[in-house]
Scaffold this active site. Sequence first.
Site, mmCIF file in Angstrom:
data_model
loop_
_atom_site.group_PDB
_atom_site.id
_atom_site.type_symbol
_atom_site.label_atom_id
_atom_site.label_comp_id
_atom_site.label_asym_id
_atom_site.label_seq_id
_atom_site.Cartn_x
_atom_site.Cartn_y
_atom_site.Cartn_z
ATOM 1 N N SER A 421 4.406 4.660 -0.615
ATOM 2 C CA SER A 421 4.494 3.954 -1.892
ATOM 3 C C SER A 421 3.138 3.548 -2.448
ATOM 4 O O SER A 421 3.051 3.105 -3.589
ATOM 5 C CB SER A 421 5.388 2.715 -1.757
ATOM 6 O OG SER A 421 4.809 1.775 -0.878
ATOM 7 N N LYS A 464 8.004 -6.607 -4.172
ATOM 8 C CA LYS A 464 6.622 -6.279 -4.554
ATOM 9 C C LYS A 464 6.242 -6.946 -5.871
ATOM 10 O O LYS A 464 5.151 -7.521 -5.992
ATOM 11 C CB LYS A 464 6.471 -4.757 -4.655
ATOM 12 C CG LYS A 464 6.535 -4.056 -3.308
ATOM 13 C CD LYS A 464 6.476 -2.548 -3.455
ATOM 14 C CE LYS A 464 6.495 -1.874 -2.088
ATOM 15 N NZ LYS A 464 6.464 -0.399 -2.175
#
Length: 577
Positions: A421, A464
């Site tokens: 990611s 996140k």
Amino acid sequence: MTQTCLPSSALAPQFNLPAQLSSSIYSSHLLLGQQRVVDSFVLCSKLAEQHLFLADFPGVNRVKFIQALTLQASTPSDAYLVASKQNGDTSFHWQDMVVPENVGTITVKDELFTYLHGKITRAQLIGKVTKKANATQYEAGALAKHHYVYICVESLWKREKLWELLAQIIEDGQYSVNSELAPIPLNCKIVLVGSSLFFSHLREEDKLFMKQFAMLAEMNHELDLTKHSEHQYMQWLQAIAEIEQVQLDISAIRPLLWYSAKMVEHQQRLSLNMIAMGQLIAQANVYSNETQVSAKAVSTAIEKQIERHNSSEEYAAQNFDDKFITLPTDGDMIGQINGLTVIDTGDYSYGEPARISTTVHYGDGEVADIERKSELGGNIHAKGMMILSACLYRIFGRDAPLHLNANIVFEQSYQEIDGDSASLAEYCCLMSAIAETPILQSFGVTGALDQFGNVQAIGGVNEKIEGFFKLCKRRGLTGKQGVIIPRANILQLNLEPEVIIAVNEQQFFIHAIDHMDQAVELLMQLPAGEADEHNTFPDSSLYGKVQQRLDRLAGHEIEAETPSFLARILKRLRSTE
């Protein structure tokens, strides 16, 4: 530039709730979304020699679910185990007719179901024979007393002899309690209950398993709101509340749905975790000052639940606030970017920004992953770095090798990093270092790349975003901060109200992108650039600057600027005239 900024309406699920609660709740409401299981169970109940494997998941209240499931099949009539003699031999058989008083009944099968788990014994399963006053008496076990016998497969598997005994009983169609008693015919449906992984394991390890348990009923752990309604889920919640002996207020449904959607990380799906939802409802009931659990009580229960598990997040926040960890959230820098990571402690996960830096120099074209070289990078992270290199060569190294080396590292990282990611952030950081163009530090970036530069979905998108937002909020929101995420993750967004309010007030921005070029344009405020038929980018574009730097590293411009030997002689002759 393509519009990438998301409106606040896209940041959390939107529910269409009924105006009032359902007045009547039944156990069948617990079977919401489990039609596949119900169909398999009903079919199995009509087949004489086939038994069932019920594949559930850890969040199921097995007893309550089994009770609701069993009621979906036709209730069998009571059965009587009677003895008969033929040629001097005694044998047992089952019959549905009521036994006359002058005929001895060994036992009666008059209970619908039972669930065996824990330390299962042989006597629990098949019964036992006791002697009283010179008389032998049979005490029936689960197989003789119940029409449906559910057995925890993990508990049974631990007792190897019982596993083999059950397999033999099904194979023979009868079982013997001891040598003095005639075999008893098997006259019940056996349902093993366990995980789908255990089912796959048994298929490989036990030859008789697939013959005896030919049917699989696999439970859904989440509900698709495109196929079911919020009203149906509300009834499911009310059924869960009844198990906990709690009354819900209509206002409690919305935060419960929000919490449920957050568990499965999807705006159009809800969790069917009976235990987790039941625990939350029970906790909310403690915080409620009324006879019914309200939205405020549910919100308080959720907040307290987070407080019980977020100590690691608080310690990490202190490290940022005390400046032990360097990570700017304003200004701009060359070759540095804020990546977004997720820390999972087992019972709680939270987002934490990570500073990624890149340096480049003349070399043979290697993009070095310092995490991997220091054995702090996992295999998937290494794969992401290889894809990043492929993107670089696809754009700039089609016809000739690249004469640069790059080093990419997660700064102040002292534990293993895995996942792909960060590949989007690493790519943007690499472009900045090569082009010597600064990156806005007010952005946090996450996304996985493919070899063609498309930005793919990642995990933990809510954690996140919230992790970077909390850091910016503690430092003071400037109206310039935000995050860049994959557009493919939009349906997973379910953010805290404070984030949504900040976005609505344009104090924080969330950009959803499809391609890496969109990211570099947002971060470096330059057009990425499009190549012409000669694969040359405009000088004023970002990729044009990258191409110019690569040419300098390859020595192309030096060769063009340095006069040849003959040119130097001619120049000298002219100067002497």
